[in-house]
Design an enzyme around this catalytic site. Structure first.
Site, PDB file in Angstrom:
ATOM      1  N   ARG A  41       5.887  13.543   2.874  1.00 47.23           N
ATOM      2  CA  ARG A  41       6.289  14.925   2.639  1.00 47.23           C
ATOM      3  C   ARG A  41       6.260  15.733   3.919  1.00 47.23           C
ATOM      4  NH1 ARG A  41       2.611  16.775  -2.295  1.00 47.23           N
ATOM      5  NH2 ARG A  41       3.151  15.207  -3.832  1.00 47.23           N
ATOM      6  N   THR A  42       7.155  16.737   3.962  1.00 48.45           N
ATOM      7  CA  THR A  42       7.096  17.679   5.064  1.00 48.45           C
ATOM      8  C   THR A  42       5.941  18.630   4.812  1.00 48.45           C
ATOM      9  OG1 THR A  42       9.503  17.645   5.059  1.00 48.45           O
ATOM     10  CG2 THR A  42       8.437  19.316   6.388  1.00 48.45           C
ATOM     11  N   LEU A  43       5.036  18.700   5.736  1.00 50.01           N
ATOM     12  CA  LEU A  43       3.911  19.614   5.570  1.00 50.01           C
ATOM     13  C   LEU A  43       4.050  20.855   6.432  1.00 50.01           C
ATOM     14  CD1 LEU A  43       0.999  17.044   5.436  1.00 50.01           C
ATOM     15  CD2 LEU A  43       1.930  18.380   3.551  1.00 50.01           C
ATOM     16  N   ASN A  45       8.895  18.423  -0.936  1.00 47.44           N
ATOM     17  CA  ASN A  45       9.254  17.794   0.334  1.00 47.44           C
ATOM     18  C   ASN A  45      10.446  18.518   0.939  1.00 47.44           C
ATOM     19  OD1 ASN A  45       9.408  16.046   2.443  1.00 47.44           O
ATOM     20  ND2 ASN A  45      10.437  14.428   1.303  1.00 47.44           N
ATOM     21  N   PRO A  46      10.241  19.789   1.333  1.00 39.13           N
ATOM     22  CA  PRO A  46      11.400  20.598   1.724  1.00 39.13           C
ATOM     23  C   PRO A  46      11.989  20.205   3.068  1.00 39.13           C
ATOM     24  CG  PRO A  46       9.379  21.799   2.125  1.00 39.13           C
ATOM     25  CD  PRO A  46       8.979  20.525   1.463  1.00 39.13           C
TER      26      PRO A  46
END
Lengths: 249, 249
Positions: free
Chosen positions: B26-28, B130-131
């Protein structure tokens, strides 16, 4: 030239005693009975032309496209069973996009022709698949210049200067051989292809046909696209005029 | 757990280093980011402007990042936020445009369609936690109709006559709200944009003095080469800044 392959022609996985696979030859017959498809390689690009036989007056002009873009830089013209052709086009598109995703550059035309040929050949290896009843002429423009390939239902693929399939292929090939392709631009090539298609069209057997032309050349920015309308009309007029001249003799 | 203010779109997010096993996909948080984009409609079409900086946190790491790109024949996209996510978005869009082109049917995707497509992608990614960490501006003209829209990482989207992302919302939009007119010529529009860009250059720490302007009209797209604006730092307060200060600070 018809030969009876009694008993040896029931399955694509059977050889005949004289080493032929009859099912593949029968598949090629499907191609031979379709409208003529021509491809030529001019000095600055490729021109593809199809004699699209119109089966019904109700059909809208411009529908049932026989020439498809496979990627930005290449196109496929289909002869034979149209539904089979659609499958090959879909596969070619998928190969082309996958190659670009993996390697970051547009698929070289040679590589694309190889993959299409392998796919067509694949369907001649198993008894539960039938061979494709269509042949394709693939034209593209990559780093190595314009290239023209023809893939037959057997999976054979060669690179050509000029290629023809379908009903009028013998006559078309003779006409193509007369052309000086290495000195011709695509703009001139479009006119020549139109003339050939109109010339080999059999007025007696098939009534109406629609001419479909596409090119990929320097003028189109190395993109495969339909020949622009004004040039298409110019080609049609020139072809009709040439036909009348021939009839007048 | 620390709170971190994201300079990109002013959002406050929590940095939790404990959650690492499952969240590897995931994008954090963003790493290399672009700052504001400004877009506005003008008489003949739409203008987008940005600087060419890619910041790595507080370091102005990359100074030649093209954050405005062309998408098909009718659209320009400008992105702020994570640069790698923007590159991924360009991959999606290039594929979308390629498939659209391969139809070769005289129609092509316009800015409204591209905006909708992106909106779906961004919103669905956000729902999966997970943008794609971007704020995007889409501008374009199709058949005389001008379009300017924005979509960001949480899927919020809207259209307007002038738009901005990130700091541009706070610094540039007020200027545009008072000085924008429907019938700006290209020169007037550029002057107005430069006024906004200058304010951002002075006040946004992630911006650099290297800007790109792109315009799109019915005739086509132009992305201009990067250039710098004249700045003035000769204010009396900047001379001898520590003159009246008490102590050694």
């Amino acid at each position: 030239m018809s030969s009876i392959g009694t008993g040896y022609d029931l399955s694509v996985t059977t050889f005949s005693p004289d080493g032929r696979v009859f099912q593949i030859e029968y598949a090629a017959k499907a191609v031979d009975n379709s409208g003529t498809v021509i491809g030529i390689k001019c000095k600055d690009g490729i021109v593809l032309g199809v004699e699209k036989l119109i089966s019904s007056k109700m059909m809208l002009a411009g529908s049932n496209r026989r020439i498809h873009s496979v990627h930005r830089h290449s196109g496929l013209a289909v002869a034979g069973l149209a539904a089979d052709g659609r499958q090959i086009v879909a596969r070619a598109k998928s190969e082309a996009t996958n190659y670009e995703k993996t390697y970051g550059e547009p698929i070289p035309v040679k590589e694309l022709a190889d993959r299409v040929a392998s796919y067509v050949h694949l369907c001649t290896l198993y008894w539960w698949l039938r061979p494709f009843g269509c042949g394709v002429i693939l034209g593209g423009y990559d780093r190595d210049g314009p290239q023209l390939y023809m893939v037959e239902p057997s999976g054979i693929s060669y690179r050509y200067f000029g290629a023809a399939m379908g009903k009028g292929r013998q006559a078309a090939k003779t006409e193509i051989e007369k052309l000086k392709l290495s000195e011709m631009t695509c703009r001139e090539g479009v006119i020549e292809v139109a003339k050939i298609i109109y010339g080999v069209h059999d007025e007696a057997k098939d009534k109406a046909f629609e001419l479909e032309l596409s090119w990929v050349c320097d003028e189109s920015n190395r993109q495969h696209q339909k020949v622009p309308d004004d040039l298409l009309n110019e080609a049609r007029t020139a072809a009709k005029a040439a036909l009348e001249e021939m009839d007048a003799d | 757990m620390e709170l971190q203010l994201s300079m990109v779109d002013g959002s406050v997010c929590m940095k939790d280093s404990a959650k690492s096993e499952i969240s590897s996909e995931r994008t954090l948080y963003p790493y290399v980011t672009g700052t504001s984009i400004i877009g506005m409609k003008y008489k003949d079409g739409v203008i987008l402007a940005s600087d060419t900086a890619g910041s790595y946190g507080s370091t102005l790491r990359y100074k030649s990042v093209e954050r405005i790109k062309q998408v098909g024949d009718h659209t320009l996209i400008g992105a702020s936020g994570e640069i790698s996510d923007f590159q991924e978005i360009m991959r999606y869009l290039d594929e979308l445009i390629l498939y659209d082109k391969m139809w070769d049917d005289g129609n092509s995707l316009g800015p409204k369609e591209v905006h909708n497509y992106l909106n779906r992608i961004m919103y669905n990614r956000r729902n999966k936690f997970n943008p794609l960490w971007n704020s995007l501006v889409l501008g374009g003209v199709k058949k005389g109709q001008k379009y300017l829209g924005t979509v960001n990482m949480i899927g919020t989207h809207y259209e307007d006559d002038h738009l901005a992302t990130g700091f541009g919302n706070h610094l540039a939009r007020p200027i545009l709200r008072s000085e924008w007119r429907e019938d700006l010529t290209f020169e007037e529009a550029v002057k107005l944009i430069e006024k906004c860009l200058l304010v951002l250059l002075y006040r946004d720490r992630s911006s650099i003095n290297k800007f790109q302007i792109a315009k799109i009209t019915d005739e086509g797209t132009t992305i201009f080469p990067p250039y710098a604006l004249k700045t003035f730092w000769g204010f009396s307060h900047f001379q001898n800044p520590s003159k009246g200060a008490a102590g050694t600070w």
